[in-house]
Design a protein around this motif. Structure first.
Motif, PDB file in Angstrom:
ATOM      1  N   ASN A 151       0.852  -1.189   0.000  1.00 33.84           N
ATOM      2  CA  ASN A 151       0.000   0.000   0.000  1.00 33.84           C
ATOM      3  C   ASN A 151       0.888   1.240   0.000  1.00 33.84           C
ATOM      4  O   ASN A 151       1.386   1.663   1.048  1.00 33.84           O
ATOM      5  N   LYS A 152       1.109   1.830  -1.163  1.00 30.33           N
ATOM      6  CA  LYS A 152       1.981   3.000  -1.263  1.00 30.33           C
ATOM      7  C   LYS A 152       1.361   4.246  -0.622  1.00 30.33           C
ATOM      8  O   LYS A 152       2.060   5.233  -0.399  1.00 30.33           O
ATOM      9  N   ASP A 153       0.062   4.204  -0.347  1.00 32.71           N
ATOM     10  CA  ASP A 153      -0.589   5.344   0.296  1.00 32.71           C
ATOM     11  C   ASP A 153      -0.481   5.297   1.822  1.00 32.71           C
ATOM     12  O   ASP A 153      -0.975   6.201   2.500  1.00 32.71           O
ATOM     13  N   PHE A 154       0.147   4.246   2.349  1.00 34.03           N
ATOM     14  CA  PHE A 154       0.332   4.116   3.799  1.00 34.03           C
ATOM     15  C   PHE A 154       1.744   4.591   4.140  1.00 34.03           C
ATOM     16  O   PHE A 154       2.730   3.908   3.870  1.00 34.03           O
ATOM     17  N   PHE A 155       1.837   5.788   4.710  1.00 33.69           N
ATOM     18  CA  PHE A 155       3.161   6.350   5.014  1.00 33.69           C
ATOM     19  C   PHE A 155       3.058   7.317   6.191  1.00 33.69           C
ATOM     20  O   PHE A 155       1.977   7.734   6.586  1.00 33.69           O
ATOM     21  N   ILE A 156       4.210   7.656   6.741  1.00 33.11           N
ATOM     22  CA  ILE A 156       4.296   8.650   7.805  1.00 33.11           C
ATOM     23  C   ILE A 156       5.238   9.755   7.358  1.00 33.11           C
ATOM     24  O   ILE A 156       6.249   9.491   6.689  1.00 33.11           O
ATOM     25  N   GLY A 157       4.885  10.990   7.701  1.00 31.53           N
ATOM     26  CA  GLY A 157       5.696  12.147   7.307  1.00 31.53           C
ATOM     27  C   GLY A 157       6.029  13.016   8.496  1.00 31.53           C
ATOM     28  O   GLY A 157       5.283  13.963   8.790  1.00 31.53           O
ATOM     29  N   PRO A 158       7.118  12.727   9.228  1.00 32.66           N
ATOM     30  CA  PRO A 158       7.529  13.626  10.312  1.00 32.66           C
ATOM     31  C   PRO A 158       8.061  14.942   9.759  1.00 32.66           C
ATOM     32  O   PRO A 158       8.609  14.987   8.646  1.00 32.66           O
ATOM     33  N   TYR A 159       7.914  16.020  10.534  1.00 35.14           N
ATOM     34  CA  TYR A 159       8.357  17.330  10.066  1.00 35.14           C
ATOM     35  C   TYR A 159       8.724  18.209  11.241  1.00 35.14           C
ATOM     36  O   TYR A 159       8.404  17.918  12.399  1.00 35.14           O
ATOM     37  N   LEU A 160       9.400  19.286  10.931  1.00 32.00           N
ATOM     38  CA  LEU A 160       9.676  20.329  11.916  1.00 32.00           C
ATOM     39  C   LEU A 160       9.441  21.672  11.242  1.00 32.00           C
ATOM     40  O   LEU A 160       9.401  21.774  10.017  1.00 32.00           O
ATOM     41  N   GLY A 161       9.282  22.716  12.068  1.00 33.69           N
ATOM     42  CA  GLY A 161       8.985  24.021  11.481  1.00 33.69           C
ATOM     43  C   GLY A 161       8.916  25.102  12.529  1.00 33.69           C
ATOM     44  O   GLY A 161       9.325  24.924  13.688  1.00 33.69           O
ATOM     45  N   MET A 162       8.379  26.237  12.136  1.00 36.15           N
ATOM     46  CA  MET A 162       8.202  27.384  13.014  1.00 36.15           C
ATOM     47  C   MET A 162       6.809  27.954  12.797  1.00 36.15           C
ATOM     48  O   MET A 162       6.260  27.886  11.690  1.00 36.15           O
ATOM     49  N   MET A 163       6.247  28.511  13.865  1.00 39.15           N
ATOM     50  CA  MET A 163       4.913  29.102  13.790  1.00 39.15           C
ATOM     51  C   MET A 163       4.935  30.489  14.423  1.00 39.15           C
ATOM     52  O   MET A 163       5.499  30.679  15.504  1.00 39.15           O
ATOM     53  N   PHE A 164       4.326  31.432  13.732  1.00 34.54           N
ATOM     54  CA  PHE A 164       4.145  32.795  14.241  1.00 34.54           C
ATOM     55  C   PHE A 164       2.673  33.001  14.535  1.00 34.54           C
ATOM     56  O   PHE A 164       1.808  32.732  13.691  1.00 34.54           O
ATOM     57  N   ARG A 165       2.368  33.493  15.745  1.00 36.00           N
ATOM     58  CA  ARG A 165       0.982  33.783  16.124  1.00 36.00           C
ATOM     59  C   ARG A 165       0.948  35.109  16.861  1.00 36.00           C
ATOM     60  O   ARG A 165       1.793  35.387  17.704  1.00 36.00           O
ATOM     61  N   ASP A 166      -0.058  35.935  16.537  1.00 38.64           N
ATOM     62  CA  ASP A 166      -0.179  37.218  17.229  1.00 38.64           C
ATOM     63  C   ASP A 166      -1.575  37.773  17.015  1.00 38.64           C
ATOM     64  O   ASP A 166      -2.291  37.381  16.080  1.00 38.64           O
ATOM     65  N   PHE A 167      -1.936  38.697  17.894  1.00 38.38           N
ATOM     66  CA  PHE A 167      -3.205  39.394  17.740  1.00 38.38           C
ATOM     67  C   PHE A 167      -3.130  40.343  16.552  1.00 38.38           C
ATOM     68  O   PHE A 167      -2.073  40.897  16.247  1.00 38.38           O
ATOM     69  N   VAL A 168      -4.261  40.539  15.889  1.00 33.06           N
ATOM     70  CA  VAL A 168      -4.341  41.436  14.738  1.00 33.06           C
ATOM     71  C   VAL A 168      -5.192  42.640  15.121  1.00 33.06           C
ATOM     72  O   VAL A 168      -6.243  42.499  15.759  1.00 33.06           O
ATOM     73  N   GLY A 169      -4.719  43.828  14.721  1.00 35.68           N
ATOM     74  CA  GLY A 169      -5.437  45.035  15.096  1.00 35.68           C
ATOM     75  C   GLY A 169      -5.404  45.234  16.587  1.00 35.68           C
ATOM     76  O   GLY A 169      -6.435  45.383  17.241  1.00 35.68           O
ATOM     77  N   ALA A 170      -4.185  45.224  17.159  1.00 36.84           N
ATOM     78  CA  ALA A 170      -4.006  45.240  18.619  1.00 36.84           C
ATOM     79  C   ALA A 170      -4.306  46.618  19.197  1.00 36.84           C
ATOM     80  O   ALA A 170      -3.458  47.258  19.808  1.00 36.84           O
ATOM     81  N   ASP A 171      -5.534  47.094  18.988  1.00 37.68           N
ATOM     82  CA  ASP A 171      -5.949  48.381  19.543  1.00 37.68           C
ATOM     83  C   ASP A 171      -6.585  48.221  20.907  1.00 37.68           C
ATOM     84  O   ASP A 171      -7.035  49.185  21.512  1.00 37.68           O
ATOM     85  N   GLY A 172      -6.658  46.988  21.397  1.00 37.81           N
ATOM     86  CA  GLY A 172      -7.264  46.737  22.690  1.00 37.81           C
ATOM     87  C   GLY A 172      -8.731  46.378  22.560  1.00 37.81           C
ATOM     88  O   GLY A 172      -9.335  46.468  21.491  1.00 37.81           O
ATOM     89  N   SER A 173      -9.304  45.938  23.665  1.00 40.55           N
ATOM     90  CA  SER A 173     -10.706  45.536  23.673  1.00 40.55           C
ATOM     91  C   SER A 173     -11.294  45.852  25.038  1.00 40.55           C
ATOM     92  O   SER A 173     -10.591  46.024  26.025  1.00 40.55           O
ATOM     93  N   GLY A 174     -12.616  45.941  25.083  1.00 42.57           N
ATOM     94  CA  GLY A 174     -13.308  46.303  26.308  1.00 42.57           C
ATOM     95  C   GLY A 174     -14.174  45.183  26.838  1.00 42.57           C
ATOM     96  O   GLY A 174     -14.505  44.232  26.128  1.00 42.57           O
ATOM     97  N   GLY A 175     -14.539  45.283  28.114  1.00 39.71           N
ATOM     98  CA  GLY A 175     -15.403  44.296  28.736  1.00 39.71           C
ATOM     99  C   GLY A 175     -15.918  44.822  30.054  1.00 39.71           C
ATOM    100  O   GLY A 175     -15.818  46.012  30.355  1.00 39.71           O
ATOM    101  N   GLN A 176     -16.477  43.929  30.855  1.00 36.23           N
ATOM    102  CA  GLN A 176     -16.998  44.290  32.165  1.00 36.23           C
ATOM    103  C   GLN A 176     -16.478  43.314  33.210  1.00 36.23           C
ATOM    104  O   GLN A 176     -16.228  42.142  32.910  1.00 36.23           O
TER     105      GLN A 176
END
Length: 364
Positions: A217-242
């Motif tokens: 079964n050539k469709d049976f395989f494993i693909g290990p990987y490594l990488g980097m991820m960037f995550r951040d808030f967008v439009g960081a003008d702040g937010s309100g609540g109570q």
């Protein structure tokens, strides 16, 4: 900086992926069969080159479990009790946040399609349960920068439910078992704690290699990987609540008044002491006057007993994590994925199951 990073790679992927996929394509041409599925665009060109068996089925559904931890920094905090703005007394500096972090656990649903042989687009929806843990040690300084009042450290955790939804795209390139990808998505989170939705941008790059697990079964395989991820808030003008301080910090009211009254009394003893110098006496008198103003303003505002409006601006202490993961494909329809990301101030865990299928062209 992110634009300079992503654009050159995007161009490379767009050009090279016309000829290769994540497992490597041969250059054998075959025009004897018709590509059966409605997507991807240029699927027939891939078929003509004898490489269609290397494509994933064009449509997919994913169910993922996601757990994340992030350290946050509060850069701005404002309070409004009734019509009274307390920002001059209660703000990010005087509250002195010593620790702020958030944890989330949720299920992520994703539907995707290979629009082009090298380009996948998807929509995502998540249900999230989480909590925000806050520690603070309020302190007020006089005009010379000396601390005139400091409260003990308080800690509290607030749980919340949230919904998130967004759109994203993945670009891929591969050759001789090696594969690489660039992914970008934008999502918005809605929670009862905040009046406004929060925008979130995620960008990642991964590099890995596939290993066959079955000769039959050539469709049976494993693909290990490594990488980097960037995550951040967008439009960081702040937010309100109570918020209601008595619910979050139930001891803050009594401690605040006790500490102020104790500090005023201690200052008054020094003021009345004949041995205290005149400059020091004037300094202590100014401190007591400021402390009385702070106490009267806070108590008269109902800060501790009523629900108040607030504005907050927060930022991630770290925005980049190193990622480690794998794709385990059982056949053309089913794939299992796991990924872990780590940094000094972030942790990220994801695992999920994917199902893929094709929609055939009319007449086939």
């Amino acid at each position: 900086m992110l634009n300079r990073f992503i654009k050159p790679f995007s161009v490379i992927f767009l050009v090279l992926s016309l000829f290769f996929n994540t497992k490597g394509w041969s250059q054998t041409y075959s025009t004897s069969t018709q590509y059966p599925y409605v997507l991807p665009i240029w699927g027939q060109k891939v078929q003509d080159r004898g490489m269609a068996n290397q494509l994933q089925l064009p449509f997919g559904f994913n169910v993922n479990y996601v757990n994340a931890f992030v350290d946050l920094e509060i850069t701005e905090f404002k309070l409004l009790a009734g019509n009274q703005d307390l920002t001059g007394i209660i703000n990010a500096e005087t509250l002195n946040f010593t620790q702020v972090n958030g944890t989330t656990n949720g299920v992520n649903f994703r539907a995707d399609a290979w629009v082009l042989p090298f380009m996948n687009v998807y929509a995502l929806f998540s249900t999230v349960k989480g909590g925000t843990e806050v520690s603070l040690q309020p302190a007020w300084k006089d005009g010379t920068g000396n601390i005139m009042l400091q409260l003990p450290e308080f800690s509290s955790k607030v749980d919340f439910d949230a919904l998130a939804y967004g759109l994203g795209t993945t670009l891929v390139f591969g050759w001789n078992g090696y594969f690489s990808s660039v992914d970008m998505n934008y999502s918005r989170t809605d929670t009862d704690l905040l009046k406004e939705q929060i925008g979130y941008l995620t960008m990642s790059a991964r590099l890995g290699h596939t290993f066959g697990l079955s000769k039959k079964n050539k469709d049976f395989f494993i693909g290990p990987y490594l990488g980097m991820m960037f995550r951040d808030f967008v439009g960081a003008d702040g937010s309100g609540g109570q918020i209601n301080f008595n619910e979050v910090f139930p001891e803050l009211d009594a401690t605040f008044n006790q500490r102020i009254e104790g500090k005023i009394a201690a200052n008054q003893e020094l003021i009345d002491d004949p041995g205290t110098s005149i400059p020091e006496r004037l300094k202590l008198q100014a401190q007591n006057q400021a402390l009385h103003t702070i106490q009267d303003t806070v108590n008269d505002s109902g800060l501790f007993s009523t629900q108040i409006d607030y504005f907050i601006r927060k930022e991630l202490i770290q925005t980049i994590t190193f990622q480690f993961g794998f794709n385990l494909q059982f056949n053309k329809h089913w794939m299992l994925r796991g990924e872990y990301g780590v940094a000094d101030s972030q942790r990220f865990l994801m695992t999920g199951l994917q199902y893929r299928f094709g929609v055939k062209k009319k007449g086939l």
